[in-house]
Write a protein that holds these residues in place. Structure first.
Motif, short mmCIF file in Angstrom:
data_model
loop_
_atom_site.label_atom_id
_atom_site.label_comp_id
_atom_site.label_asym_id
_atom_site.label_seq_id
_atom_site.Cartn_x
_atom_site.Cartn_y
_atom_site.Cartn_z
N ILE A 68 -3.99 0.14 5.46
CA ILE A 68 -4.02 -0.21 4.03
C ILE A 68 -5.06 0.63 3.31
O ILE A 68 -4.81 1.19 2.24
CB ILE A 68 -4.32 -1.70 3.85
CG1 ILE A 68 -3.21 -2.55 4.44
CG2 ILE A 68 -4.50 -2.05 2.40
CD1 ILE A 68 -3.59 -3.98 4.57
N LEU A 108 1.43 4.31 -2.82
CA LEU A 108 1.33 5.74 -2.51
C LEU A 108 2.59 6.49 -2.96
O LEU A 108 2.50 7.57 -3.59
CB LEU A 108 1.12 5.92 -1.01
CG LEU A 108 0.81 7.32 -0.51
CD1 LEU A 108 -0.45 7.83 -1.15
CD2 LEU A 108 0.65 7.32 0.98
N ALA A 163 -3.37 7.16 -2.54
CA ALA A 163 -2.88 6.96 -3.91
C ALA A 163 -3.98 7.27 -4.92
O ALA A 163 -3.74 7.91 -5.95
CB ALA A 163 -2.39 5.54 -4.08
N ILE A 195 -4.44 11.06 -5.19
CA ILE A 195 -3.33 11.73 -5.89
C ILE A 195 -3.43 11.49 -7.39
O ILE A 195 -3.22 12.40 -8.20
CB ILE A 195 -2.00 11.22 -5.34
CG1 ILE A 195 -1.80 11.74 -3.93
CG2 ILE A 195 -0.84 11.70 -6.20
CD1 ILE A 195 -0.69 11.04 -3.23
N SER A 240 -3.82 4.23 2.82
CA SER A 240 -2.78 4.43 1.80
C SER A 240 -3.36 4.26 0.40
O SER A 240 -3.01 5.02 -0.51
CB SER A 240 -1.63 3.46 2.03
OG SER A 240 -2.06 2.16 1.82
N ILE A 241 -4.28 3.31 0.22
CA ILE A 241 -4.88 3.13 -1.10
C ILE A 241 -5.74 4.34 -1.46
O ILE A 241 -5.74 4.82 -2.59
CB ILE A 241 -5.72 1.83 -1.14
CG1 ILE A 241 -4.81 0.63 -0.93
CG2 ILE A 241 -6.46 1.70 -2.45
CD1 ILE A 241 -3.79 0.43 -2.00
N GLY A 255 0.82 -1.22 0.00
CA GLY A 255 0.00 0.00 0.00
C GLY A 255 0.84 1.26 0.00
O GLY A 255 0.62 2.18 -0.78
N THR A 256 1.88 1.29 0.86
CA THR A 256 2.73 2.47 0.91
C THR A 256 3.56 2.60 -0.36
O THR A 256 3.82 3.72 -0.81
CB THR A 256 3.65 2.42 2.13
OG1 THR A 256 4.32 1.18 2.13
CG2 THR A 256 2.89 2.59 3.39
N LEU A 257 3.95 1.47 -0.97
CA LEU A 257 4.68 1.55 -2.24
C LEU A 257 3.81 2.17 -3.32
O LEU A 257 4.28 3.01 -4.10
CB LEU A 257 5.13 0.15 -2.67
CG LEU A 257 5.75 0.10 -4.05
CD1 LEU A 257 7.08 0.80 -4.04
CD2 LEU A 257 5.91 -1.32 -4.51
#
Lengths: 116, 186
Positions: free
Chosen positions: B155, A91, B162, B165, B158-159, A87-89
């Motif tokens: 999780i 982002l 993303a 963004i 963060s999803i 997940g952080t990757l």
């Protein structure tokens, strides 16, 4: 002991990559390397000599299982940690793509110099 | 068995050094994949099959994400002049870190004899208390279910980040199409 130190070498390579490299994707790769190293370290701590996986088979002796099973607690926590890493990757990759669209470069020093 | 671990770790260290030092970005991403799949094989031999399966899937997905980012742009190296201050600061920090690691590892229990004060109870009484034959699943979904809930929240966040963004251009396009549809001149 040797195994732990070799694992820490991977972590150190990741830290060096994060500090010294200027390319944004190189920095992301350094972060990913640190993540792998820490996950592997937690699993290495829980290993037993002649260990068996912590899954109880139907024809297995319970006393033998309790005596030789490897540590299930770090395995359970690392399992979710790996998915959080994905997940952080995602982002970080999204930020990198946005920065490239805005500045047309991956160089961190160029990005720092530009304004607006 | 420990010799095999050391050989795999040396292979992974070589892959990591290539990933850090190579000039082409696509080969750097693929060399980082060597480390990921090496970690997966080590998980399998450290008697953690659940994590090995998860690691293979996550590794493939992260390779796809990183290759998507790399092929979008120039994959040339940009290290024209070497930033000597960052290199020296990085190497000094690395030295201090390795020193502290060795100092800490002396007091740890040696490899292969874990300190299992809590986990021993999970192994010996897990089947009666939870009814799960897989002790890892019992820990995730029964003993430490609140941890799993918190990690699911991380999780999701963060999803969501993303997604937000990457979305802003799509919103603008819809806006312009609406202008054309209604017939407002720009």
């Amino acid at each position: 002991m040797v195994v732990y130190i070799l694992d820490m070498v991977i972590l150190v390579i990741g830290i060096y990559c994060l500090i010294a490299k200027r390319h944004l994707i190189k920095k992301i790769i350094g972060m990913v390397l640190m993540e792998y190293s820490v996950n592997l370290f937690l699993i290495l701590i829980g290993y037993r000599h002649n260990g068996i996986a912590p899954i109880l088979m139907p024809d297995e002796n319970r006393v033998h299982f309790a005596q030789y099973g490897v540590d299930p607690l770090p395995q359970a926590l690392v399992l979710t940690s790996i998915v959080i890493g994905l997940g952080t990757l995602a982002l970080m990759a999204a930020y990198a793509m946005r920065l490239y669209e805005k500045y047309r470069t991956f160089d961190m020093s160029e990005i720092r110099r530009l304004k607006g | 068995m420990e010799t095999f671990f050391i050989i795999m770790l040396v292979l992974m260290i070589i892959g990591a050094i290539i990933a850090v030092e190579t000039k082409n970005m696509l080969s750097a991403v693929i060399a980082a994949g060597v480390v990921g799949f090496g970690v997966s094989v080590l998980f399998l031999f450290l008697k953690a099959p659940d994590i090995a399966i998860t690691q293979v899937i996550v590794e493939v997905l992260s390779l796809i994400i990183l290759i998507r980012v790399t092929t979008k742009a120039d994959n040339e190296a940009i290290e024209r002049k070497i930033d000597s201050f960052a290199n020296i600061a990085g190497l000094v920090f690395v030295g201090i870190f390795v020193g502290f690691c060795i100092w800490a590892f002396v007091d740890m229990t040696p490899f292969g004899t874990p300190l299992m004060r809590v986990s021993q109870h999970y192994l010996s009484a897990g089947l009666e208390e939870t009814g799960a034959a897989n002790t890892v699943a019992a820990v995730i979904l029964d003993y430490r279910a609140y941890d799993t809930l918190g990690e699911a929240v991380v999780i999701f966040t963060s999803i969501l980040g993303a997604f937000v963004i990457l979305r802003s251009r799509g919103k603008k396009k819809i806006y312009e199409e609406d202008y054309v549809k209604v017939g407002i001149p720009e």
